[in-house]
Design a protein around this motif. Structure first.
Motif, PDB file in Angstrom:
ATOM      1  N   LEU A 174      -5.719   5.996   6.540  1.00 15.43           N
ATOM      2  CA  LEU A 174      -4.564   6.151   5.666  1.00 15.43           C
ATOM      3  C   LEU A 174      -3.746   4.864   5.711  1.00 15.43           C
ATOM      4  CD1 LEU A 174      -2.702   7.950   3.909  1.00 15.43           C
ATOM      5  CD2 LEU A 174      -1.576   8.648   6.033  1.00 15.43           C
ATOM      6  N   LYS A 175      -3.455   4.294   4.547  1.00 17.29           N
ATOM      7  CA  LYS A 175      -2.692   3.053   4.470  1.00 17.29           C
ATOM      8  C   LYS A 175      -1.292   3.359   3.929  1.00 17.29           C
ATOM      9  CE  LYS A 175      -6.940   0.452   3.592  1.00 17.29           C
ATOM     10  NZ  LYS A 175      -7.687  -0.419   2.640  1.00 17.29           N
ATOM     11  N   LEU A 176      -0.291   2.982   4.694  1.00 15.29           N
ATOM     12  CA  LEU A 176       1.092   3.224   4.322  1.00 15.29           C
ATOM     13  C   LEU A 176       1.803   1.896   4.095  1.00 15.29           C
ATOM     14  CD1 LEU A 176       1.989   6.038   6.885  1.00 15.29           C
ATOM     15  CD2 LEU A 176       1.168   6.300   4.533  1.00 15.29           C
ATOM     16  N   TYR A 177       2.585   1.832   3.010  1.00 18.75           N
ATOM     17  CA  TYR A 177       3.275   0.599   2.637  1.00 18.75           C
ATOM     18  C   TYR A 177       4.787   0.814   2.715  1.00 18.75           C
ATOM     19  CZ  TYR A 177      -1.257  -0.771   0.698  1.00 18.75           C
ATOM     20  OH  TYR A 177      -2.590  -1.085   0.532  1.00 18.75           O
ATOM     21  N   PHE A 178       5.489  -0.189   3.271  1.00 18.32           N
ATOM     22  CA  PHE A 178       6.929  -0.114   3.451  1.00 18.32           C
ATOM     23  C   PHE A 178       7.600  -1.365   2.896  1.00 18.32           C
ATOM     24  CE2 PHE A 178       4.708   1.976   6.875  1.00 18.32           C
ATOM     25  CZ  PHE A 178       5.295   3.222   6.919  1.00 18.32           C
ATOM     26  N   PRO A 179       8.871  -1.257   2.482  1.00 20.13           N
ATOM     27  CA  PRO A 179       9.595  -2.458   2.053  1.00 20.13           C
ATOM     28  C   PRO A 179       9.918  -3.332   3.256  1.00 20.13           C
ATOM     29  CG  PRO A 179      11.060  -0.561   2.115  1.00 20.13           C
ATOM     30  CD  PRO A 179       9.676  -0.028   2.351  1.00 20.13           C
ATOM     31  N   ALA A 180      10.228  -4.581   3.001  1.00 25.30           N
ATOM     32  CA  ALA A 180      10.527  -5.523   4.086  1.00 25.30           C
ATOM     33  C   ALA A 180      11.733  -5.076   4.911  1.00 25.30           C
ATOM     34  CB  ALA A 180      10.753  -6.916   3.516  1.00 25.30           C
ATOM     35  N   SER A 181      12.619  -4.295   4.322  1.00 24.00           N
ATOM     36  CA  SER A 181      13.824  -3.841   5.020  1.00 24.00           C
ATOM     37  C   SER A 181      13.496  -2.952   6.222  1.00 24.00           C
ATOM     38  CB  SER A 181      14.732  -3.075   4.051  1.00 24.00           C
ATOM     39  OG  SER A 181      14.048  -1.958   3.493  1.00 24.00           O
ATOM     40  N   VAL A 239      -7.750  12.270   8.508  1.00 23.09           N
ATOM     41  CA  VAL A 239      -7.190  10.953   8.822  1.00 23.09           C
ATOM     42  C   VAL A 239      -7.511  10.621  10.273  1.00 23.09           C
ATOM     43  CG1 VAL A 239      -5.112   9.550   9.011  1.00 23.09           C
ATOM     44  CG2 VAL A 239      -5.320  11.202   7.151  1.00 23.09           C
ATOM     45  N   ASN A 240      -8.357   9.632  10.467  1.00 26.62           N
ATOM     46  CA  ASN A 240      -8.678   9.192  11.824  1.00 26.62           C
ATOM     47  C   ASN A 240      -7.831   7.997  12.247  1.00 26.62           C
ATOM     48  OD1 ASN A 240     -10.645  11.162  11.984  1.00 26.62           O
ATOM     49  ND2 ASN A 240     -12.300   9.784  11.385  1.00 26.62           N
ATOM     50  N   TYR A 241      -7.408   7.196  11.262  1.00 27.85           N
ATOM     51  CA  TYR A 241      -6.631   5.991  11.557  1.00 27.85           C
ATOM     52  C   TYR A 241      -5.527   5.830  10.521  1.00 27.85           C
ATOM     53  CZ  TYR A 241     -10.917   4.910  14.139  1.00 27.85           C
ATOM     54  OH  TYR A 241     -11.996   4.973  14.973  1.00 27.85           O
ATOM     55  N   VAL A 242      -4.469   5.119  10.927  1.00 32.64           N
ATOM     56  CA  VAL A 242      -3.375   4.792  10.011  1.00 32.64           C
ATOM     57  C   VAL A 242      -3.083   3.301  10.130  1.00 32.64           C
ATOM     58  CG1 VAL A 242      -1.017   5.304   9.297  1.00 32.64           C
ATOM     59  CG2 VAL A 242      -2.395   7.084  10.397  1.00 32.64           C
ATOM     60  N   SER A 243      -2.958   2.628   8.991  1.00 30.30           N
ATOM     61  CA  SER A 243      -2.592   1.212   8.954  1.00 30.30           C
ATOM     62  C   SER A 243      -1.261   1.060   8.229  1.00 30.30           C
ATOM     63  CB  SER A 243      -3.670   0.387   8.240  1.00 30.30           C
ATOM     64  OG  SER A 243      -4.881   0.390   8.975  1.00 30.30           O
ATOM     65  N   PHE A 244      -0.517   0.016   8.599  1.00 32.36           N
ATOM     66  CA  PHE A 244       0.825  -0.165   8.061  1.00 32.36           C
ATOM     67  C   PHE A 244       0.996  -1.550   7.446  1.00 32.36           C
ATOM     68  CE2 PHE A 244       2.782   3.579   9.929  1.00 32.36           C
ATOM     69  CZ  PHE A 244       1.856   3.921  10.895  1.00 32.36           C
ATOM     70  N   CYS A 245       1.669  -1.581   6.318  1.00 37.05           N
ATOM     71  CA  CYS A 245       1.971  -2.843   5.644  1.00 37.05           C
ATOM     72  C   CYS A 245       3.481  -2.901   5.390  1.00 37.05           C
ATOM     73  CB  CYS A 245       1.216  -2.945   4.325  1.00 37.05           C
ATOM     74  SG  CYS A 245       1.461  -4.513   3.449  1.00 37.05           S
TER      75      CYS A 245
END
Length: 322
Positions: free
Chosen positions: A114-121, A148-154
């Motif tokens: 699962l890929k999750l995206y966040f603002p720079a704040s 969901v076996n893994y989670v990645s963050f941006c």
């Protein structure tokens, strides 16, 4: 280029990740009535959990949650929304509050990441709160075997990366079961059983660990087994995707409930190694003489070429390399 580093808390390797939020907020009062208890009956029947953060930003805790969705993407969205909900405990608050929003959710499904995206704040959070938020989100979203076996963050336009520059893929066992930054620490030597070099027997490995006194000691050693050995003198026994759902000790018997990956054979090894790595390790702890293992709350009946599960299992010295 923004680079992030992995922080390690106690001996249980907390990998740094960034937290998530989904627009909108729902109340989970009554759905999450209180923190889960320690009895075997409560642990085996509570279903799934949503992790919340304490008001003073020093610890996280799991609260029982009744899941209504059945499809993969619906389950993910429901959990992300539930992370916004207020638990019925005045000392805890939602992990995803007003200042935390997800800008994008990407779940291709093929590699169960699962890929999750966040603002720079997002990076404006304090370091202490950030590690708690990240731990809570990953542990909430990776408790469903095969989804969901893994989670990645941006964050912004940069992925959270490992030391070698590769995108970090987080799993539940990268975090302690209950994280309390104010809890006192203890330390000690533990005997863990990993696979021998030829993968045919178990090897005893003495491991020194520092750990939070709020954690169950049996969960500490099981987490270490799942992470695998720290050197090349022996090999891992359990799949790194294995998760410990609950542990409970009564009358000298330790009841352990794993997720489905516990049944996986690493490097095509005999399943007896999976079983007795757990049994032999746990029975080295004070007050534990036998172990009963379940998978997703159910006894598992295995074929005649493997070890039957469903009862109390004593340690086996014959499977240990001399």
């Amino acid at each position: 280029m923004m680079r992030k580093r992995i922080f390690r808390w106690t001996a249980l390797l907390l990998v740094l990740v960034l937290s998530a939020g989904l627009a909108g907020c729902q109340s989970i009062k009554n759905i999450l009535p209180s923190r889960s208890g320690s009895s075997a009956d409560e642990d085996s029947s509570r279903g799934y959990s949503i992790y919340c953060i304490s008001d003073d930003n020093t610890k996280i805790a799991a609260f029982p949650y009744k899941l209504s969705s059945t499809k993969e993407t619906d389950i993910i969205n429901e959990c992300l929304k539930a992370l916004h909900g207020q638990p019925d405990d005045k000392d805890y608050k939602p992990v995803l509050d007003k200042g935390l929003d997800i800008t994008k959710v990407d779940y291709p499904g093929s590699d169960k990441t699962l890929k999750l995206y966040f603002p720079a704040s997002y990076s404006k959070m304090s370091k202490t709160k950030e590690i708690l938020v990240r731990a809570a989100i990953v542990k909430t979203l990776t408790q469903f075997s095969g989804i969901v076996n893994y989670v990645s963050f941006c964050v912004g336009d940069q992925w959270l990366t490992d030391k070698d520059g590769s995108t970090l893929k987080m799993k539940s066992t990268d975090f302690v079961s209950t994280l309390d930054l104010n809890s006192p620490l203890a330390e000690g030597d533990f005997t863990l059983y990993f696979a021998s070099g030829d993968g045919k027997k178990l090897m005893a490995k003495e491991v020194f660990m520092r750990y939070s006194t709020t954690m169950r000691i049996e969960e500490i050693v099981l987490d270490a087994l799942i992470r695998g050995p720290s050197d090349n003198t022996c090999k891992p026994v359990l799949s790194g995707d294995t998760q410990v759902k609950s542990t409970y000790v009564k009358d000298g018997v330790c009841l352990v409930d794993f997720t489905q990956p516990f049944l996986d054979k690493v490097n095509d090894q005999n399943f007896r190694l999976n079983l007795y790595s757990v049994v032999n390790t746990l029975t080295r702890l004070k007050g534990i003489y036998k172990v009963r293992i379940t998978v997703d709350g159910k006894d598992v009946q295995l074929g005649p070429d493997k070890v039957a599960m469903g009862g109390e299992i004593s340690p086996d010295e014959e499977i240990i390399a001399k």
